[in-house]
Scaffold this active site. Structure first.
Site, PDB file in Angstrom:
ATOM      1  NE  ARG A 122      48.610  34.258  31.194  1.00 39.51           N
ATOM      2  CZ  ARG A 122      47.996  35.428  31.036  1.00 39.51           C
ATOM      3  NH1 ARG A 122      47.813  35.911  29.818  1.00 39.51           N
ATOM      4  NH2 ARG A 122      47.557  36.108  32.064  1.00 39.51           N
ATOM      5  CB  ALA A 184      36.464  40.566  28.917  1.00 39.16           C
ATOM      6  CD  GLU A 185      37.637  41.334  33.328  1.00 36.99           C
ATOM      7  OE1 GLU A 185      37.078  40.268  33.624  1.00 36.99           O
ATOM      8  OE2 GLU A 185      38.563  41.387  32.496  1.00 36.99           O
ATOM      9  CG  ASN A 263      35.140  37.865  31.836  1.00 37.07           C
ATOM     10  OD1 ASN A 263      36.337  37.576  31.762  1.00 37.07           O
ATOM     11  ND2 ASN A 263      34.725  39.113  31.978  1.00 37.07           N
ATOM     12  CG  ASP A 308      35.816  37.418  35.943  1.00 38.72           C
ATOM     13  OD1 ASP A 308      36.054  37.215  34.741  1.00 38.72           O
ATOM     14  OD2 ASP A 308      36.697  37.754  36.756  1.00 38.72           O
ATOM     15  CB  CYS A 634      43.717  54.119  41.223  1.00 40.02           C
ATOM     16  SG  CYS A 634      43.071  55.646  40.507  1.00 40.02           S
ATOM     17  CB  CYS A 637      47.724  49.144  39.175  1.00 40.04           C
ATOM     18  SG  CYS A 637      47.417  48.495  37.529  1.00 40.04           S
ATOM     19  CG  HIS A 638      48.704  52.549  42.251  1.00 39.29           C
ATOM     20  ND1 HIS A 638      50.068  52.592  42.434  1.00 39.29           N
ATOM     21  CD2 HIS A 638      48.481  53.071  41.017  1.00 39.29           C
ATOM     22  CE1 HIS A 638      50.636  53.120  41.371  1.00 39.29           C
ATOM     23  NE2 HIS A 638      49.704  53.417  40.493  1.00 39.29           N
TER      24      HIS A 638
END
Length: 725
Positions: A122, A184-185, A263, A308, A634, A637-638
């Site tokens: 960013r 955080a996740e 979060n 979240d 997965c 992303c996928h």
């Protein structure tokens, strides 16, 4: 890869400590937010509503990526610096587009396993003759502004065995440059670190979450009060979250560093901190002394966060007349749905107005500053909930702008919810893996995915009070101009869909600039939102534009490429759906004549190839296990959507199937950004995922063959389920 060095003009604004902090953005745009308050409002007035129709391309740079670009360039003394994928940095002559140097960090791509939302960056900071950037693997670099050579570098990861990453812009605060972290996740304890801008020496570190009290005294004096707001038997093994991955603002007026924190992790407080508590400093704005890292004040926007709702959306520092007094204020609209106005010096809450539908709270008590929680939505431990706003947030990382002439806060706003429920599997700690403890389904996909839910869950969801509203009114996205003191909308324009959100920039001449997922740069009248100019770019734009002036000419620049929010697939409603996601830096000026070739068209989608036969012994139970593992690890992303910028694993070739195990378990594609998983998956689990994908590919092929036979497009949309995230 070593920097390519091609020379650079002098950098007067880079000479002193912290001299990039300008009161207003004019000829120079010296940090991603433009000015010291990060208002993203420029004093330049050469481009006006009367002549903006003449805006054209001045120059462009191909950045040779199909990943997301979210950064805003900076300009000092005729040189433009931009950050790209994973922390690349580019320097250009801001008037001509001549490349002066490039820098590519040597990133450990295993970090991709713990990056929720693409390899984005960013922005950069600049001071003391240096350009500062934090790479995806949390290594921060100080580069010589003239040459791009590394002056110093430091690994900001506190520990090596956690899912720490970095996607935000560093912030210069006096003699230090500060950076936060993400994850955080996953399994990360949030913190911000301050380094000497000259040498890179660590000056202090502040954790946003306390550590296990069984370890003794806290590692920061201001965490002794925080630990009292956590259950002593909290899930300290998972670490708690709170990662400040964006929203760092140094306020030269007060001398404070304002930090927006992340979060909680896992999401449900009943898992994270079973006996409850506010869980400081989750989802808060924390004001730190940049010399010492000590807390001066804090305001927790979402106590005990379960949904979240980080406080990491960009902040704006400005002055306003509030109740008849001139006040230095913070304007902040985080995910949770409120637009807050706080006193910059003390953190006193001055206003809190709801922007969208919300049911987790029904207002804020102005005396205590605490949200009025609605009991039926305040505990995920009591069953599935449909929460408004959803985890994509009423606001998110997309930068807003504040125009002091109109007094309007202009930003992307999303009115959407999601179903969230605790998943049934044991909540064992998973190293460098998702540890959310929950499943999410956005309301725009709820109707399509209800049949896939276990019957008891589906029955509970249909009985929820907001179910009918979620089905009937799933999502609405807008660019909106808001009075911060009342929360009222002065004007609003719809955007194409929930993923079509981006950053905003305004100018003193009364213009609002923003991009679109349809591959356009749009210019509006700041007073009423009237569309004045559209430039077709072909590439989606979600980053915020900026503007600067060189030798009497005003320019507008923006990074263009889809990714990040909504990663990894361009949705079908986008006009850019059938084009490659060509990452570019685009620069415009009045009477610009440079050609802007469209991105290459994507090849026609063909029917999925035939998959190999299942391995001996594969059963429906094997495929079911693989499905759960795939969606838990997965799918982030996928997504297995058509036109994804990551491979659709329902369309693997025969050779790819043959090396599937080498890719997943041995890191064969690590140089391409695909991490290895042998520390988390057993061989039987990897085989189960492969079995699920073979089954999916067979189903996809049969479905597409039927569509072709029926004359239906094979890329018709299908529902997306986000599980365990």
């Amino acid at each position: 890869m070593a920097p390519v060095v091609l020379g650079l003009a002098g950098c007067g604004l880079l000479g002193g400590k912290g001299t990039e902090q300008q009161a207003k953005a004019g000829d120079n745009w010296t940090n991603p937010g433009g000015d010291a308050g990060k208002t993203r409002n420029s004093t330049l007035e050469d481009i006006t509503p009367a002549n903006v129709s003449r805006l054209g391309v001045a120059w462009m740079a191909e950045l040779h990526t199909n990943r997301g670009l979210e950064g805003t360039p900076v300009v000092a003394d005729g040189v433009l610096y931009a950050s790209g994928v994973a922390g690349r940095v580019y320097a250009y002559d801001a008037a001509t587009g001549k490349e002066l140097w490039t820098f590519e960090p040597n990133v450990d791509m295993q970090v991709n396993r713990t990056v929720c939302c693409d390899q984005v960056n960013r922005g950069v900071a600049m001071a003391d003759g240096k350009i500062f950037v934090s790479a995806l693997d949390a290594v921060m670099y100080a580069l010589d502004a003239k040459t791009g050579k590394i002056v110093w570098q430091v690994d900001t990861k506190e520990v090596k065995d956690r899912g720490i990453n970095s996607t935000g812009a560093p912030e210069v605060a006096g003699d230090v440059v500060v950076i936060g972290n993400g994850g955080a996740e996953y399994d990360v304890r949030g913190y911000v670190s301050a380094y000497d801008i000259r040498t890179g020496a660590l000056k202090w570190r502040f954790h946003t979450v306390p550590r296990d009290p069984k370890l003794g005294a806290q590692d920061h004096p201001d965490l002794e009060a925080a630990v009292k707001t956590w259950d002593p038997n909290s899930r300290w093994d998972i670490s708690g979250g709170g990662t400040p991955w964006d929203a760092l603002n140094y306020d030269p007026e007060t001398g404070l560093l304002l930090v927006g924190t992340g979060n909680g992790g896992p999401y449900p407080r009943s898992i994270r901190s079973p006996k409850g508590g506010d869980n400081l400093y989750l989802s808060s704005i924390v004001a730190l002394d940049p010399k010492t890292g000590r807390v001066k004040w804090h305001y927790q926007e979402t106590p005990g966060d379960e949904w979240d709702f980080p406080a990491t959306a960009p902040m704006i520092l400005t002055h306003m007349q509030v109740d008849g007094q001139d006040r230095g204020v913070v304007l902040h609209a985080p995910k949770n749905g409120f637009l807050y106005v706080l006193d910059r010096k003390t953190g006193q809450l001055l206003r809190a107005n709801a922007l969208v539908r919300m049911n987790w709270a029904n207002g804020v008590d102005m005396k205590t500053g605490r949200p009025n929680l609605t009991p039926q939505f305040s505990d995920l431990g009591t069953g599935p909930k449909i929460i408004f706003p959803g985890t994509p947030g009423a606001r998110n990382w997309f930068p807003p702008s504040y125009d002091p002439k109109t007094g309007l806060y202009i930003a992307s706003i999303l009115d959407m919810g999601n179903l969230i429920f605790i998943t049934p599997e044991p909540k064992d700690y998973r190293r460098k893996a998702l540890n959310t403890g929950s499943a999410l389904i956005f309301t725009n996909a709820l109707a399509e995915t209800m049949p896939t839910l276990p019957p008891p869950v589906a029955a509970a969801v249909k009985a929820l009070p907001h179910y009918k509203d979620a089905i009937a009114n799933p999502a609405k996205a807008e660019i909106r101009a808001i009075d911060p003191l009342t929360g009222k909308t002065v004007w609003a324009v719809p955007t194409a869909g929930w993923q079509d959100r981006g950053g905003v920039m305004t100018t003193a001449s009364g213009l609002t600039f923003h991009g679109s997922l349809n591959g356009q740069l749009l210019v509006r009248d700041s007073r009423n939102g009237t569309l004045l100019k559209t430039i077709e770019t072909g590439t989606p734009i979600i980053a915020a534009p900026m503007t600067y002036k060189v030798k009497g000419v005003q320019y507008v620049a923006v990074m263009a490429a889809w990714g990040g929010g909504g990663f990894p697939y361009v949705p079908r409603y986008s006009a850019a759906y059938n084009r490659e996601n060509a990452g570019r830096l685009l620069v415009f000026r009045l009477d610009g004549k440079a050609a802007l070739p469209p991105p290459p068209a994507r090849p026609a989608l063909e029917i999925a190839p035939p998959p190999p036969p299942q391995a001996p012994g594969v059963t429906q139970a094997t495929i079911g296990m693989g499905r759960g593992l795939f969606y838990s690890n997965c799918a982030i992303c996928h997504s297995n959507q058509h036109r994804s910028i990551t491979p659709d694993l329902r369309r693997m070739s025969a050779p790819t199937h043959q090396i599937f195990n080498e890719i997943v378990m041995k890191g064969l594609y690590l140089p391409k950004g695909m991490p290895r998983w042998d520390d988390l998956f057993s061989q039987a689990q990897a085989d189960a995922i492969h079995a699920f994908l073979i089954d999916e590919q067979a189903r996809t092929r049969a479905d597409e063959q039927a569509k072709v036979k029926a004359g239906v497009a094979i890329d018709a949309p299908r529902a997306a389920i986000m599980s365990n995230f």
